[in-house]
Design an enzyme around this catalytic site. Structure first.
Site: not given
Length: 191
Positions: A16, A53, A81, A162, A165
């Protein structure tokens, strides 16, 4: 026309962070990096092979698909991840090793972007995870950028709500900081 045929095509194999999660397409890392390189007078095209992801296993599984775009250089940005999920660093190492081995076999010079694990898995995991990237970079003799989110991680002004990111400004900071390493990659890719 001949210049376009020989212009470097840089594959950005990632998650991502390269896909541009939460951003407009023109704000994603590969688009911004291409713009920065073109501003320096470099004819390049970047291939955004970022999938939100994705783990290193996912990147490994779709590498042949990504190579169908016929890149001449590659930036590998995978592992965030794996770290977030607390996956065994040995698996991260094995997957990235397979990716780097495949790219080397295809004659594609690589820039490997490192990642750090979140602190919630303990100091031992953090150290083991971080070491994976430096060890592989040395083993495969690839250009190494130690931490993809350098200067951005933990700064709320440079991240989406979040906290994981980068926002558009955060992407700009990443591009500014990684540019010297990308220039080395371009030099390494010259015939």
């Amino acid at each position: 026309m001949a210049a376009a045929a020989t212009a470097p095509r840089i594959l950005v194999l990632g998650d991502s962070l390269t896909a541009g999660f939460g951003l407009a397409p023109e704000e994603a890392f590969p688009t911004r990096l291409e713009r920065a390189l073109r501003a320096e007078g470099r004819e390049v095209s970047l291939i955004n092979a970022g999938v939100s992801g994705d783990t290193t296993a996912g990147g490994k599984a779709r590498l042949d698909w990504a190579l169908a775009a016929r890149p001449t250089l590659a930036i590998v940005e995978l592992g965030a991840n794996d770290g977030l999920r607390g996956l065994d660093p040995a698996l991260t190492h094995a997957n990235l090793d397979a990716i780097l081995t495949r790219l080397k076999a295809a004659g594609i010079p690589v820039l490997l972007a490192g990642m750090l694990a979140p602190p919630n898995y303990g100091k031992g995991f953090e150290a083991e995870f971080k070491a994976v990237f430096a060890r592989l970079a040395a083993q495969h003799d690839v250009i190494f950028y130690p931490f993809f989110l350098d200067g951005v991680a933990g700064d709320s002004r440079l991240n989406l709500p979040d906290g994981l990111h980068p926002n558009a400004r955060g992407v700009e900071v990443i591009v500014e900081r990684i540019l010297p390493s990308v220039r080395k990659l371009l030099e390494r890719g010259k015939p």
